[in-house]
Design an enzyme around this catalytic site. Structure first.
Site, PDB file in Angstrom:
ATOM      1  N   ASP A  16      -4.002  -2.610  -3.006  1.00  0.00           N
ATOM      2  CA  ASP A  16      -4.796  -2.929  -1.837  1.00  0.00           C
ATOM      3  C   ASP A  16      -5.286  -4.352  -2.043  1.00  0.00           C
ATOM      4  O   ASP A  16      -6.082  -4.618  -2.945  1.00  0.00           O
ATOM      5  CB  ASP A  16      -5.967  -1.960  -1.711  1.00  0.00           C
ATOM      6  N   HIS A  52       7.853 -26.422  13.179  1.00  0.00           N
ATOM      7  CA  HIS A  52       9.288 -26.687  13.073  1.00  0.00           C
ATOM      8  C   HIS A  52       9.710 -27.992  13.747  1.00  0.00           C
ATOM      9  O   HIS A  52      10.338 -28.854  13.132  1.00  0.00           O
ATOM     10  CB  HIS A  52      10.093 -25.540  13.703  1.00  0.00           C
ATOM     11  N   LYS A 111      16.862 -25.805   5.616  1.00  0.00           N
ATOM     12  CA  LYS A 111      18.205 -25.707   6.187  1.00  0.00           C
ATOM     13  C   LYS A 111      19.052 -26.905   5.751  1.00  0.00           C
ATOM     14  O   LYS A 111      18.575 -28.040   5.694  1.00  0.00           O
ATOM     15  CB  LYS A 111      18.133 -25.622   7.718  1.00  0.00           C
ATOM     16  N   LYS A 122       3.951 -19.663   7.312  1.00  0.00           N
ATOM     17  CA  LYS A 122       3.333 -20.035   8.581  1.00  0.00           C
ATOM     18  C   LYS A 122       2.961 -18.755   9.342  1.00  0.00           C
ATOM     19  O   LYS A 122       3.548 -17.702   9.055  1.00  0.00           O
ATOM     20  CB  LYS A 122       4.277 -20.920   9.391  1.00  0.00           C
ATOM     21  N   ASP A 139       7.910 -23.961   5.357  1.00  0.00           N
ATOM     22  CA  ASP A 139       8.481 -24.003   6.700  1.00  0.00           C
ATOM     23  C   ASP A 139       9.983 -23.894   6.503  1.00  0.00           C
ATOM     24  O   ASP A 139      10.634 -24.839   6.046  1.00  0.00           O
ATOM     25  CB  ASP A 139       8.122 -25.318   7.395  1.00  0.00           C
ATOM     26  N   HIS A 140      10.553 -22.739   6.850  1.00  0.00           N
ATOM     27  CA  HIS A 140      11.942 -22.482   6.472  1.00  0.00           C
ATOM     28  C   HIS A 140      12.920 -23.467   7.111  1.00  0.00           C
ATOM     29  O   HIS A 140      14.014 -23.674   6.587  1.00  0.00           O
ATOM     30  CB  HIS A 140      12.327 -21.032   6.829  1.00  0.00           C
ATOM     31  N   ARG A 150       0.813  -1.205   0.000  1.00  0.00           N
ATOM     32  CA  ARG A 150       0.000   0.000   0.000  1.00  0.00           C
ATOM     33  C   ARG A 150       0.851   1.262   0.000  1.00  0.00           C
ATOM     34  O   ARG A 150       0.365   2.348  -0.299  1.00  0.00           O
ATOM     35  CB  ARG A 150      -0.929  -0.004   1.213  1.00  0.00           C
ATOM     36  N   LYS A 155      12.022 -19.207  24.575  1.00  0.00           N
ATOM     37  CA  LYS A 155      12.643 -17.904  24.359  1.00  0.00           C
ATOM     38  C   LYS A 155      13.357 -17.444  25.637  1.00  0.00           C
ATOM     39  O   LYS A 155      13.059 -17.916  26.727  1.00  0.00           O
ATOM     40  CB  LYS A 155      11.603 -16.871  23.935  1.00  0.00           C
TER      41      LYS A 155
END
Length: 505
Positions: A93, A248, A190, A156, A185-186, A50, A348
């Site tokens: 948009d 993951h 890998k 995701k 899913d990154h 936008r 975390k």
């Protein structure tokens, strides 16, 4: 997984072209594919958003982003001059149907110029609530009618729970064939994750040992030093279970536990992954209490800096019941894995940022060495480090040099940096290239997503319906709540950590 074949002419339309994901991952990945000669000679990248930008302004923004975030470093001007000619921007948009008419005109323009019908990839790098709107408008504008040429990439999270995942799958399957849908899913892109299959199925010495007869238990641990940062509004509605384990970590588990596929075809590989999820033991309310642990970080110190607790983070409910840590014990009820516990852990504000799979083998049935020879005895372990270090370590017992018979653990190591001079591609490079080539091996299928949600929903429902009375229950820069240690200690094990250099995610 990529071959040395280039894709057909391709038009890459990025919804969310001015967003963080495009800046940090998608644009650098496309540029690196260009540098390495993987992009077709005829390609077009169309960013949408936008924000009012000209093509040149959009190119300048991407130049800065790629120079900052690309593994190849600062952009070389002569390369950029060639690459940037294929970059365009369209103010749009995504709720406005007229926007999609413009996409159709751009596609036709390229097809006419190139004198061929190009592949068209719609990459949805936007908030999940826009996925249905974009997909429906693509259909309404008749931009998805050719299943051989049109693909859609969905980031995701794919759904918020089992019901919404089913609704999204139902909508997408009414517009696209399954072969057109790329649920990304990154983690699956890998290098070390891809090497799990190579390590298992390309080496005859591993398969006879890869079962309940020799493996005692498996740990999959993905930990982060970072807190929620500026993602509080998203994360407070998600939590560690939705954000990490449902996708993951369960994907990593499937790679470790799957049966050998009969071929390397995408559906054959994905069939074997679905088999794993369907064989996993379902949770009842009592199982959640005994086999699932949740946590929420409090304040503390990280690298000499004081950091706030989760409930004091921006855009987080001060009375939040959202977990920032989860540890689960799973079982797979089939012939290969019956009775072998799989421990998954993520959190975390942990002491270390790392992603590690540890497979512990059973102890020798009879120890012939004297006690003094084996004081530092350790069972054999296979350690697959995904990040920050990329390596595979087999820990075995060996005699220490000297006149005495003394044993200690040594590592047989394969690491990328020490073995290969070339730099490993980023996960998004692998996955974007596979999308262009039409290879879905590393992408989740609809039934796989739903099976994963079905597995975690009893845990999520139990946690949501019962507020935790001890949050926060672990401090920043720790290894999580004490109950996580108790979860694995009850079985006579402990969480493994791998000494690694650096903490770059």
């Amino acid at each position: 997984m990529s071959t040395s074949t280039k894709s057909d002419p391709t038009i890459f339309i990025i919804f969310g072209g001015t967003g963080d994901l495009t800046s940090r991952k998608i644009a650098p990945a496309l540029y690196n594919l260009f540098l390495d000669g993987w992009l077709p000679n005829q390609f077009s990248i169309i960013g949408t958003g936008r924000t009012q930008l000209s093509d040149e302004q959009f190119r300048e923004n991407l130049f800065k982003d790629i120079s900052q975030f690309s593994r190849s470093g600062k952009v070389a001007k002569e390369k950029w001059d060639v690459f940037s000619k294929s970059i365009f921007y369209q103010v749009s948009d995504i709720k406005d149907f007229e926007t999609y008419k413009e996409f159709g005109k751009r596609v036709e323009k390229h097809n006419t110029e190139w004198k061929t019908k190009a592949n068209v990839i719609y990459y949805l790098a936007v908030s999940p609530n826009f996925f249905p709107i974009i997909a429906s408008n693509i259909s309404k504008a008749k931009l998805a009618d050719d299943p051989k040429k049109v693909r859609i990439v969905i980031e995701k999270p794919f759904g918020h729970d089992l019901e919404t995942a089913k609704e999204l799958n139902k909508l997408l399957s009414s517009i696209f064939d399954e072969c057109q849908i790329y649920r990304i899913d990154h983690y699956l892109g890998k290098e070390t994750v891809q090497n799990i299959m190579a390590f298992r199925f390309a080496n005859s010495i591993m398969e006879p040992l890869w079962n309940r007869n020799y493996i005692e238990h498996v740990q999959i641990s993905v930990t982060e030093q970072l807190g929620v940062e500026e993602r509080g509004d998203y994360y407070d509605g998600a939590g560690a279970m939705r954000d990490m384990i449902q996708n993951h970590l369960l994907q990593l588990l499937c790679h470790v536990a799957m049966e050998p596929p009969v071929s390397f075809s995408a559906d054959e590989v994905r069939d074997r992954k679905v088999d794993v999820l369907k064989a996993m033991r379902k949770f009842g309310p009592e199982d959640v209490r005994l086999s699932a642990v949740r946590g929420q970080y409090g304040s503390g110190w990280m690298k000499g800096k004081e950091v706030p607790g989760y409930r004091d983070e921006p855009k987080v409910d001060p009375d939040s019941n959202t977990e920032t840590f989860a540890a689960i014990k799973f079982f797979i009820d089939n012939w290969r894995w019956q009775g072998v516990p799989f421990y998954l852990r993520t959190g975390k504000r942990m002491h270390q940022s790392s992603s590690v799979i540890t497979i512990q083998f059973k102890d020798v049935p009879h120890l012939i060495f004297p006690t003094e020879a084996s004081e530092s005895w350790q069972q054999n372990r296979l350690i697959i480090s995904i990040q920050p270090e990329m390596s595979i370590r087999l820990q075995v017992q060996a005699k220490r040099p000297g006149l005495d018979m003394v044993l200690n653990a040594v590592d047989m190591v394969f690491d990328y940096k020490g073995t290969y001079a070339s730099q490993a591609p980023e996960a998004y490079e692998t996955l974007i290239l596979d999308t262009m080539l039409g290879d879905q091996t590393l992408f989740m299928r609809g039934d796989q997503v739903e099976a994963a949600w079905e597995l975690v929903m009893p845990i999520l429902s139990t946690w949501q319906n019962k507020k935790s009375l001890n949050f926060p229950n672990y401090s920043a820069d720790s290894w999580g709540p004490e109950s996580a240690e108790a979860l694995i200690a009850r079985d006579g094990f402990n969480w493994f950590t791998l000494p690694v250099q650096g903490n770059k995610k």
